[in-house]
Design a protein around this motif. Structure first.
Motif: not given
Length: 298
Positions: A171-195
């Motif tokens: 699962a992806y875990v994000v903050s409550l105000d994050d705009d990540l939604r299903e369906p997940v766009d892989p190109a959008y993930l590539a612009r994120r910062s990760w832990a």
């Protein structure tokens, strides 16, 4: 030249105590007898094993330092065999069971396991130890040091006995105000910062490696050896984390975070398994523990 197996215990004591006097006391031998054993060991290995260093006392030679961990693991296995019994009564046993398990799997297994253990084996004890990224090359040694090692199936050494506990997904875990939604766009993930947790080289199941395999290693900014640490990092730092779904479902409700399922094509689901040393297979106490864990998970 074969080593006389009667020398294994003196060798173990000498490597651990780094002193003939202390080793003799630990073994219940006279000092001359222990010195004689050291002499035979020195001739076998063609190495002094113990040397006196001015101002530092007796020290292990480089060969002795290499042998120390291996001999300790071997003695654990020998003691397990010697202590095996054809019967086991959980109601009277005071045995300590040790399980190497990450915090994600411990959240699933430990609460119910502890309840059952206290009910069925009230005098027994349970030690839970957490794995680390540095531990991967020594997993076979960890199997001899622990009753069970609970990890994703691909992480376990080949050829060891295993028990499948359950299927897990990411699962992806994000903050409550994050705009990540299903369906997940892989190109959008590539612009994120990760832990990510468990940064293990050449381990495709490692969360850090799953992220890097997707071409996002440049923005993997936090690495930990604890899944639980990721929730606070995500909540306060605006990062995205890859976490086992069962843990995300449970922990997101208690943090200012939420979770989004990871598509199978990005990170496929996997099995969580318990593995153990073959030496434990016929031990009735160990068999009881395996059956208890399987029952709890079921």
């Amino acid at each position: 030249m074969q080593l006389d197996l009667n020398l294994l215990r003196p060798l173990h004591a000498l490597l651990q105590e780094q002193s003939v006097t202390r080793a003799a006391a630990a073994l219940g031998l006279s000092q001359p007898a222990c010195s004689a054993a050291l002499g035979r060991l020195r001739r076998h290995f063609d190495d002094p094993l113990l040397v006196r260093v001015r101002g530092r006392g007796t020290q292990l030679t480089p060969l002795a330092r290499r042998l120390r961990g291996t001999v300790a693991a071997l003695m654990n296995d020998i003691d397990a065999v010697a202590g095996a019994s054809s019967s086991f009564d959980p109601a009277t046993s005071d045995r300590e069971f040790t399980i190497l398990v990450s915090d994600a799997e411990a959240e699933v297994i430990a609460p119910a396991l502890i309840q059952r253990l206290r009910l069925e084996a009230p005098h027994a004890r349970l030690r839970l130890e957490a794995p680390s990224s540095a531990m991967q090359p020594t997993l076979r040694e960890q199997l001899s040091r622990h009753d069970l090692v609970v990890l994703p199936e691909p992480a376990l050494p080949e050829g060891v006995p295993t028990l499948t506990l359950y299927e897990e997904r990411w699962a992806y875990v994000v903050s409550l105000d994050d705009d990540l939604r299903e369906p997940v766009d892989p190109a959008y993930l590539a612009r994120r910062s990760w832990a990510a947790c468990y940064d293990i080289i050449n381990a495709p199941w490692s969360p850090a490696r799953l992220i890097e395999r997707s071409g996002m290693e440049e923005i993997l900014v936090v690495r930990t050896d604890s899944f639980l640490q990721l929730f606070a990092v995500v909540e306060s730092g605006g990062l995205t984390a890859l976490v086992p779904a069962r843990l995300a479902i449970k922990r997101c409700a208690a943090n200012a975070t939420r979770w989004v399922p990871v598509p199978e094509q990005i990170a496929p689901s996997f099995r969580i398994c318990a593995a153990w040393s073959p030496l434990h297979t016929l031990d009735p106490a160990h068999r009881w523990l395996r059956e208890l864990v399987a029952s709890v998970v079921a």
